[in-house]
Every structure is written in structure tokens, then in C-alpha cells.
Design an enzyme around this catalytic site. Sequence first.
Site, PDB file in Angstrom:
ATOM      1  N   GLU A  54       0.843  -1.196   0.000  1.00 36.82           N
ATOM      2  CA  GLU A  54       0.000   0.000   0.000  1.00 36.82           C
ATOM      3  C   GLU A  54       0.881   1.249   0.000  1.00 36.82           C
ATOM      4  OE1 GLU A  54      -2.419   1.533  -0.811  1.00 36.82           O
ATOM      5  OE2 GLU A  54      -4.109   1.233   0.536  1.00 36.82           O
ATOM      6  N   ASP A  55       0.353   2.328  -0.553  1.00 36.26           N
ATOM      7  CA  ASP A  55       1.127   3.577  -0.569  1.00 36.26           C
ATOM      8  C   ASP A  55       1.083   4.297   0.776  1.00 36.26           C
ATOM      9  OD1 ASP A  55      -1.575   4.118  -0.843  1.00 36.26           O
ATOM     10  OD2 ASP A  55      -1.372   5.478  -2.540  1.00 36.26           O
ATOM     11  N   ASP A  84      -4.070   5.962   6.166  1.00 36.93           N
ATOM     12  CA  ASP A  84      -4.548   7.195   6.774  1.00 36.93           C
ATOM     13  C   ASP A  84      -5.513   6.812   7.900  1.00 36.93           C
ATOM     14  OD1 ASP A  84      -4.938   9.998   6.874  1.00 36.93           O
ATOM     15  OD2 ASP A  84      -6.588   9.921   5.469  1.00 36.93           O
ATOM     16  N   PHE A 127      -0.819  16.406   3.986  1.00 41.06           N
ATOM     17  CA  PHE A 127      -1.191  15.792   2.718  1.00 41.06           C
ATOM     18  C   PHE A 127       0.043  15.677   1.839  1.00 41.06           C
ATOM     19  CE2 PHE A 127      -3.063  14.999  -1.348  1.00 41.06           C
ATOM     20  CZ  PHE A 127      -4.086  14.133  -1.017  1.00 41.06           C
ATOM     21  N   ARG A 183       1.892  12.098  -9.239  1.00 38.76           N
ATOM     22  CA  ARG A 183       2.275  10.713  -8.938  1.00 38.76           C
ATOM     23  C   ARG A 183       3.714  10.430  -9.353  1.00 38.76           C
ATOM     24  NH1 ARG A 183      -2.294   7.685  -7.518  1.00 38.76           N
ATOM     25  NH2 ARG A 183      -4.231   8.272  -8.529  1.00 38.76           N
TER      26      ARG A 183
END
Length: 176
Positions: free
Chosen positions: A97-98, A101, A150, A163
Amino acid sequence: MKEKVRIFLPEHEVNDRIAEIAKKISEDFAGKEVHLICILKGSVFFMCELAKRITVPVTMDFMSVSSYGNDTKSSGVVKIVKDLDEPLEGKDVLVVEDIIDSGRTLSYLIEILKQRNPASLRLCTLLDKPDRRVKQVDVDYTCFNIPDEFVVGYGLDYAQKYRNLPFVGIVEFVEE
Ligand code: IMP
Ligand code: MG
């Protein structure tokens, strides 16, 4: 408002850390094969860098999910937009997973994947924002814990942009 991106984790730092985690994964999966599951699209860059550095045999598959509900907050109910090509039965699976959160997306997804009877199921993330957690998720490998900001780059987007940045950056909004 216009956005600006400030470098937070430079490319060499990210790559060094991925190499460390890949070494640990290779040790932990010694004598086995690891089946990597990339959660599209954010995890693509991370998964490629990770996979190149893992020394046990690797297979990989891709999955795309979207969260029902509004855009700023994930609801925790996940819609599978593109499912895996291969069954997980009997495989030693590592979900890549990136960023984690609230944990809503992943806690839901992990339950779905467990029902497919993998031999083992572990989780690896490039970034984790532990302060934001609403749903508990057991993460086996974390490259970086980060503050509640963020971030973009290294696969992560803001409105589908950034990206391709080779580093992890923090988005700052500036008056035009
Ligand atoms: P969660 O269900 O709240 O854990 O949602 C995690 C997902 O939200 C990630 O897979 C990303 O797609 C997105 N996300 C959360 N934080 C960020 C961020 O800082 N930058 C870009 N995407 C993020
Ligand atoms: Mg993601």
C-alpha cells in the site's frame, strides 16, 4: 488557490529505506515465494522499487479499489474496481500500500482478502499517518511514519497529479 510541493522525503532516502525493508522481507520469507498485491494506482512506484530488491521468488498481482462516500473521507466500504487475476489460496501474500490514513480502506480490504484463504497475509506500506487512525490495522512493514500532512509523489496524487515525482512532498496551498 494554487498548490506548491515541498520536498519532504528525498528520493535517495526513500530508496534507501525501501532497500532496508526489502532485505527484511527477503529474510522473513526465506525459503518461500512472496505474492505481492499492488493496490492501484498509488502503490505502483513503491511496489516496483520494492519488488526489484526482494531476493526470494516474487509473483505479483494488481487490484483497484474505490471507497464509497465523499472524496475527502473514506467510508470504509470498499468497491472492487479491478479484482485480482489470480486466486490467493495457499499463497504467502504481501499487500503493498502507498499510505495508511484512517485505516478504513485497508481494514475492509484485508477482511475480503482473508476470506480467499491465503497461507499467510501480511501488509507493507510506504507511508503511515498513525495520528489519523480510526480503524486499527496490523501493519507488518512500514517504511516511514509521517505527520498529518497531505503528501504527494512516489505514486501518491493530489487530484491525479504529482504521482510521477521521484520524492515524497508535502502539498502547500498558496494564494494566487
Ligand atoms: P484510508 O482509508 O483513510 O486509510 O485511506 C487511505 C487512502 O487515502 C490512501 O490509499 C490514499 O489513496 C488516500 N490518501 C490518504 N492520505 C493521503 C495523502 O496524504 N496523499 C495522497 N493520498 C492520500
Ligand atoms: Mg492507496
